[in-house]
Design an enzyme around this catalytic site. Structure first.
Site, PDB file in Angstrom:
ATOM      1  N   CYS A 232       0.809  -1.228   0.000  1.00  0.00           N
ATOM      2  CA  CYS A 232       0.000   0.000   0.000  1.00  0.00           C
ATOM      3  C   CYS A 232       0.833   1.264   0.000  1.00  0.00           C
ATOM      4  O   CYS A 232       0.525   2.231  -0.693  1.00  0.00           O
ATOM      5  CB  CYS A 232      -0.942  -0.007   1.197  1.00  0.00           C
TER       6      CYS A 232
ATOM      7  N   ASP B 108      -4.041  -3.623   6.885  1.00  0.00           N
ATOM      8  CA  ASP B 108      -5.254  -4.374   7.199  1.00  0.00           C
ATOM      9  C   ASP B 108      -5.249  -5.718   6.485  1.00  0.00           C
ATOM     10  O   ASP B 108      -5.648  -6.740   7.041  1.00  0.00           O
ATOM     11  CB  ASP B 108      -6.490  -3.575   6.767  1.00  0.00           C
TER      12      ASP B 108
ATOM     13  N   CYS C  31      -2.234   3.427   2.809  1.00  0.00           N
ATOM     14  CA  CYS C  31      -3.113   2.421   3.405  1.00  0.00           C
ATOM     15  C   CYS C  31      -4.171   3.083   4.284  1.00  0.00           C
ATOM     16  O   CYS C  31      -4.023   4.217   4.735  1.00  0.00           O
ATOM     17  CB  CYS C  31      -2.293   1.421   4.209  1.00  0.00           C
ATOM     18  N   ASP C  32      -5.225   2.332   4.551  1.00  0.00           N
ATOM     19  CA  ASP C  32      -6.488   2.844   5.097  1.00  0.00           C
ATOM     20  C   ASP C  32      -6.360   3.895   6.190  1.00  0.00           C
ATOM     21  O   ASP C  32      -6.915   4.984   6.092  1.00  0.00           O
ATOM     22  CB  ASP C  32      -7.307   1.693   5.669  1.00  0.00           C
ATOM     23  N   LYS C  33      -5.679   3.576   7.282  1.00  0.00           N
ATOM     24  CA  LYS C  33      -5.691   4.468   8.447  1.00  0.00           C
ATOM     25  C   LYS C  33      -4.742   5.642   8.267  1.00  0.00           C
ATOM     26  O   LYS C  33      -4.846   6.637   8.979  1.00  0.00           O
ATOM     27  CB  LYS C  33      -5.331   3.695   9.717  1.00  0.00           C
TER      28      LYS C  33
ATOM     29  N   CYS D 151      -5.231  -1.084  -1.839  1.00  0.00           N
ATOM     30  CA  CYS D 151      -6.256  -1.972  -2.417  1.00  0.00           C
ATOM     31  C   CYS D 151      -7.076  -1.234  -3.471  1.00  0.00           C
ATOM     32  O   CYS D 151      -7.533  -0.116  -3.261  1.00  0.00           O
ATOM     33  CB  CYS D 151      -7.153  -2.514  -1.316  1.00  0.00           C
TER      34      CYS D 151
ATOM     35  N   GLU E 215     -11.425  -5.174  11.778  1.00  0.00           N
ATOM     36  CA  GLU E 215     -12.290  -5.392  10.618  1.00  0.00           C
ATOM     37  C   GLU E 215     -12.606  -6.875  10.497  1.00  0.00           C
ATOM     38  O   GLU E 215     -11.804  -7.724  10.880  1.00  0.00           O
ATOM     39  CB  GLU E 215     -11.596  -4.933   9.337  1.00  0.00           C
TER      40      GLU E 215
ATOM     41  N   SER F  86     -14.203  -4.106   6.506  1.00  0.00           N
ATOM     42  CA  SER F  86     -13.356  -3.594   5.437  1.00  0.00           C
ATOM     43  C   SER F  86     -14.228  -2.929   4.392  1.00  0.00           C
ATOM     44  O   SER F  86     -15.408  -3.239   4.252  1.00  0.00           O
ATOM     45  CB  SER F  86     -12.591  -4.751   4.801  1.00  0.00           C
TER      46      SER F  86
END
Length: 557
Positions: free
Chosen positions: A52, A84, A125-127, A197, A447, A473
């Site tokens: 990521c 994640d 990445c997500d966070k 992702c 998640e 997710s």
């Protein structure tokens, strides 16, 4: 009066008494001339553990080049990130949401410690994405948020695949519909290189949402991590931050209530991740903006679902980019009279002005026309009711069941529910309840993609419902309610559910109810005792003591 572009760094650099500090900086290559220019932090979360953020060190060099060319002195700052996808379904996943706070804290600490005049925060990445915005809001120095980009789709059996496919493949394998060899073959190709992702999961949801909030350069987020044009975007971001600094434009002036509403519209119109609720609530808190969990439902109800994006739809982020990118979606929402077109962005242009640059690819089907939406209302739904009096979040992509009533299958942690799914113990009609996975109870609010994807892979996606005080997710699909609040660790009603209790999902009426008599619930509450915390010391224990409920964004202020 012109804005002082060295409004903070003068205290760190100037004067005879600062000679020791200058000496330290000169030892690593900075010159006297460098130190007379504005100091600009270039923060990122490169780490050698996931794809990521893997391109961020290279992208940072381009951003830094742009800053130098525009008259500033860049300084690179690195912090952590948790994948994640790698940690999903393990104890390590508890670190993911906690890392949002740690990343924001780290960037804030460096921003204050080194008296930076401005900042470019590269996120992936997500966070890392909400964390970057939270840090900019806290520091409130001229800044730009830059998404390093999504991964390209893999190819398997003549079709595009994403990380969602491999998670669902685990369920197919457990059900005997995929061999060991096929699963490994999919595993080998599903992630073909650097990038977050690739579909409208949490990373791409948040990246595009923050463009609509104005803090990221418009049109920059849908370009892939390995797209050659990302180099130009990085260089331009470095030059842009110097313009923002010269204008003295501050993050809290950009992250207004109307800007955050625009962000919610973006998520609703594209079937984005339910995590956007947590993250925008947290960003709003840092920016001093009043935002309530019910606002998401109200805005989503007015916003048509027009982005045909995975996991609910057909396309990935790079398809959206080829179709016309975020300006195309903004144009549609402006045509609908929904978007606040006068919201100012970090580029110095309004979002309406940015949208006017759109070049729509003829024949594209990624972003639908307003007269052919996938669904008349958006993808985010907030449900309350007797089981979630403070709220829960569900994503409705346009084809799910609107109601479900069935017996509870109760699990005290994610691993136990996953074992039951893979053992074939969950049956059509069941409601899987996973508790003690909330912000405090986990801690860290894991998640549940492993479980939800396995249910889909087992062929139960259309007949089973699931609820949890944990999260989902962005790749999750099906009738799945997360963020149930109050959580079990706080004695919320989810803590009182017994095996076999009847639970009802009623999306049209926004209710998630437990069909148990009040007298029985009162008796259960009298007998209920909180579980022992999973961590007594360290960062996890500290987080559990500080964190708020999911309905407030799981913030630690």
């Amino acid at each position: 009066m012109a804005f002082d572009t060295r409004h903070r760094s003068r205290t760190l650099i100037d004067g005879p008494d600062r000679a020791p500090g200058r000496a330290m900086l000169k030892s690593i290559g900075y010159t006297t001339e460098d130190l007379r220019k504005p100091l600009v932090m270039v923060a990122h979360e490169w780490i050698g553990t996931m794809p990521c953020n893997y391109s961020q060190r290279a992208l940072a060099q381009l951003v830094m080049q742009g800053i130098r060319e525009a008259g500033g002195t860049p300084m690179e700052v690195n912090t952590v990130s948790i994948s994640d996808g790698v940690t999903m379904g393990t104890e390590g996943m508890k670190a993911s949401l906690i890392s949002r706070e740690l990343i924001a804290d780290s960037i804030e600490l460096c921003g204050v410690g080194y008296a930076f005049d401005a900042a470019v925060v590269i996120v992936g990445c997500d966070k890392t994405i909400p964390a970057g915005a939270m840090a900019l809001a806290r520091l409130n120095i001229p800044g730009v948020l830059l998404y390093s980009g999504s991964i390209a789709p893999g190819r398997f059996q003549d079709r595009d695949v994403t990380i969602q496919d491999i998670f669902e493949g685990v369920g197919e394998h457990a059900a005997g519909r995929m061999t060991d060899e096929q699963l490994e073959a999919l595993e080998d190709v599903v992630c073909p290189g650097a990038g977050a992702c690739g579909a409208q999961f949490t990373a791409n949801t948040m990246a595009t949402v923050l463009e609509f909030c104005g803090i990221s350069p418009f049109g920059s987020s849908t370009t892939g991590a390995t797209d050659p044009n990302k180099e130009n975007i990085g260089l331009a971001a470095g030059k842009l931050v110097m313009e923002v600094l010269a204008q003295g434009k501050l993050p809290r002036e950009i992250l207004t209530r109307k800007a955050l509403e625009n962000g919610i519209m973006c998520a609703a119109a594209t079937g984005g991740s339910t995590n956007v609720v947590l993250h925008l609530l947290a960003i709003a808190a840092e920016a001093g903006v009043e935002l309530d969990i019910d606002d998401f439902d109200e805005i989503s109800e007015q916003t048509p679902l027009i982005g045909d994006l995975r996991p609910g739809g057909q396309y990935v982020a790079l398809d959206w980019d080829a179709a016309g990118g975020t300006p195309l979606l903004a144009t549609r929402l402006l045509e609908a009279g929904l978007l606040h077109g006068d919201v100012m962005t970090v580029t110095g242009k309004t979002i309406a002005e940015e949208a006017s640059t759109v070049v729509e690819t003829p024949g594209q089907n990624v972003i639908r026309s307003l007269n052919k939406p996938l669904k008349e209302t958006g993808g985010l739904v907030i449900m309350k009711g007797s089981l979630a009096p403070l709220g829960s979040v569900i994503k409705v992509a346009g084809h799910e069941r609107m109601t479900h009533r069935g017996p509870a299958r109760v699990f005290e942690r994610e691993e136990d529910s996953m074992a039951a799914v893979l053992a074939g113990e969950i049956k059509a009609g069941d409601v899987v309840v996973i508790r003690n996975e909330g912000p405090k109870g986990g801690p860290g609010m894991r998640e549940m993609l492993g479980v939800t994807a396995a249910l889909v892979g087992e062929g139960l996606g259309e007949t089973v419902a699931l609820l949890t005080d944990g999260r989902f997710s962005g790749a999750t699909r099906g009738l799945m309610a997360g963020h149930v609040a109050p959580e079990a660790a706080d004695g919320g009603p989810i803590a009182l559910v017994h095996e076999g209790d009847i639970i009802e999902f009623d999306i049209p009426n926004r209710e998630l109810n437990l069909d148990v008599a009040d007298e029985e619930l009162a008796a259960r509450r009298h007998d209920w005792r909180p579980s022992q915390p999973n961590y007594e010391t360290g960062v996890f224990a500290k987080y559990a003591r500080l964190v708020s409920g999911a309905e407030l964004g799981a913030i630690t202020n």
